[in-house]
Design an enzyme around this catalytic site. Structure first.
Site, PDB file in Angstrom:
ATOM      1  N   SER A   1      31.499  43.015  41.862  1.00 45.74           N
ATOM      2  CA  SER A   1      32.614  42.052  41.888  1.00 45.74           C
ATOM      3  C   SER A   1      32.302  40.687  41.845  1.00 45.74           C
ATOM      4  O   SER A   1      31.436  40.187  41.222  1.00 45.74           O
ATOM      5  CB  SER A   1      33.809  42.436  42.799  1.00 45.74           C
ATOM      6  OG  SER A   1      35.001  41.886  42.531  1.00 45.74           O
TER       7      SER A   1
ATOM      8  N   ASP B   1      39.388  49.323  35.523  1.00 47.51           N
ATOM      9  CA  ASP B   1      39.186  48.553  36.665  1.00 47.51           C
ATOM     10  C   ASP B   1      40.589  47.583  36.342  1.00 47.51           C
ATOM     11  O   ASP B   1      40.730  47.119  35.152  1.00 47.51           O
ATOM     12  CB  ASP B   1      38.019  47.645  36.420  1.00 47.51           C
ATOM     13  CG  ASP B   1      37.569  46.937  37.331  1.00 47.51           C
ATOM     14  OD1 ASP B   1      38.542  46.508  38.137  1.00 47.51           O
ATOM     15  OD2 ASP B   1      36.490  46.693  37.849  1.00 47.51           O
TER      16      ASP B   1
ATOM     17  N   HIS C   1      37.966  49.787  39.887  1.00 52.63           N
ATOM     18  CA  HIS C   1      37.007  48.599  40.557  1.00 52.63           C
ATOM     19  C   HIS C   1      36.022  49.079  41.273  1.00 52.63           C
ATOM     20  O   HIS C   1      34.802  48.780  41.422  1.00 52.63           O
ATOM     21  CB  HIS C   1      37.925  47.566  41.083  1.00 52.63           C
ATOM     22  CG  HIS C   1      37.172  46.395  41.411  1.00 52.63           C
ATOM     23  ND1 HIS C   1      36.391  45.466  40.545  1.00 52.63           N
ATOM     24  CD2 HIS C   1      37.161  45.664  42.515  1.00 52.63           C
ATOM     25  CE1 HIS C   1      35.964  44.684  40.815  1.00 52.63           C
ATOM     26  NE2 HIS C   1      36.337  44.376  41.922  1.00 52.63           N
TER      27      HIS C   1
END
Length: 269
Positions: free
Chosen positions: A98, A222, A250
């Site tokens: 991320s 996601d 995610h």
């Protein structure tokens, strides 16, 4: 082995060097708002295979110092350089999830990939977390602003709400509680500062500067870093491979951890 490595005169970051005699090294950079412990299910798979796993807590998160400033991607990338130099790392795989993935891309561009022979991106927030002119694929600016407002108002509730978006597969309540605690270990001001950085940071030009083999792992469900971001990363990084995760959100490192670990270990070699 645990270290606190000085990255500025008054700032030290925490590093957990697991299996330091391992044959190949992976340096893990966590995502917002967690810390290096989020990769527990990678460490437990990779260590018995002989890999050296190094988990770094970014400034403001986990066990690292929590200064009021220094949360732009340039400074966070410079912190990675300090760790790589302090530990004398060479020929490593640098992996980031991320926001951590975005920072690793900035590191590769800003520091010419110093010490890194392979890059691995996990649900990376690049080339832009939010939508921009000519790039309609990210989250909206309003979504990020709501996260910032919620953090000011009620950070525990914001973390709970964010955790509900994180995983595609159902997780147990104890696991959800554990993951929630990772976010609480961060400082409120660093949580907010990195959120604000999402609004300012772009990595469109950084992608082309990545010159090493790159693995891109991304869940198609996601809801934080939408899957088209992975496609843009693949298009922008010349020597890259994109592996979609059909049953992940995610948190693909846990949603499909067996596949994730298998793809990562095969890539590292």
């Amino acid at each position: 082995m645990e270290y606190w490595i000085k990255v500025e005169p008054d700032v030290n970051v925490y590093v957990n060097d697991i299996n330091p005699l391992g044959r190949k090294t992976i340096l893990f950079i966590h995502g917002w708002p967690a810390n290096h412990k989020m990769f527990e299910y990678q460490y437990n798979y990779l260590m018995p295979l002989g890999y050296r796993c190094i988990g770094m807590d970014m400034r403001g998160f986990g066990n690292s110092d929590k200064p009021l400033g220094g949360y732009d991607y340039n400074r966070l990338a410079d912190d990675i350089r300090c760790v790589i130099e302090a530990l004398g790392l060479r020929d490593i795989t640098l992996g980031g999830h991320s926001t951590g993935g975005a920072v690793t891309i900035r590191y590769m561009a800003r520091h010419n990939g110093y010490g890194v022979s392979k890059l691995a991106l996990f649900a990376s927030a690049a080339p832009s977390l939010i939508q921009r002119p000519g790039f309609p694929y990210g989250s909206t600016q309003e979504t990020v602003e709501q996260i910032i407002k919620a953090t000011y108002r009620d950070r525990p509730k914001m973390l709970r709400d964010f955790g509900e978006l994180f995983f595609y597969q159902k997780v147990s309540q104890p696991f959800s509680d554990w993951f929630f605690q990772l976010g609480l270990q961060a400082a409120s001001w660093s949580t907010i500062a990195v959120s604000k950085a999402w609004l300012a940071e772009e990595l469109f030009y950084d992608l082309a500067k990545v010159q090493v083999p790159t693995l891109i792992l991304h869940g198609i469900h996601d809801q934080v870093c939408l899957y088209p971001l992975a496609v843009a990363q693949h298009q922008g990084i010349r020597n890259s491979v994109l592996v979609p995760f059909e049953n992940s959100g995610h948190g693909l490192f846990y949603d499909e951890r067996e596949k994730f670990n298998r793809e990562l270990s095969r890539f590292v070699g």
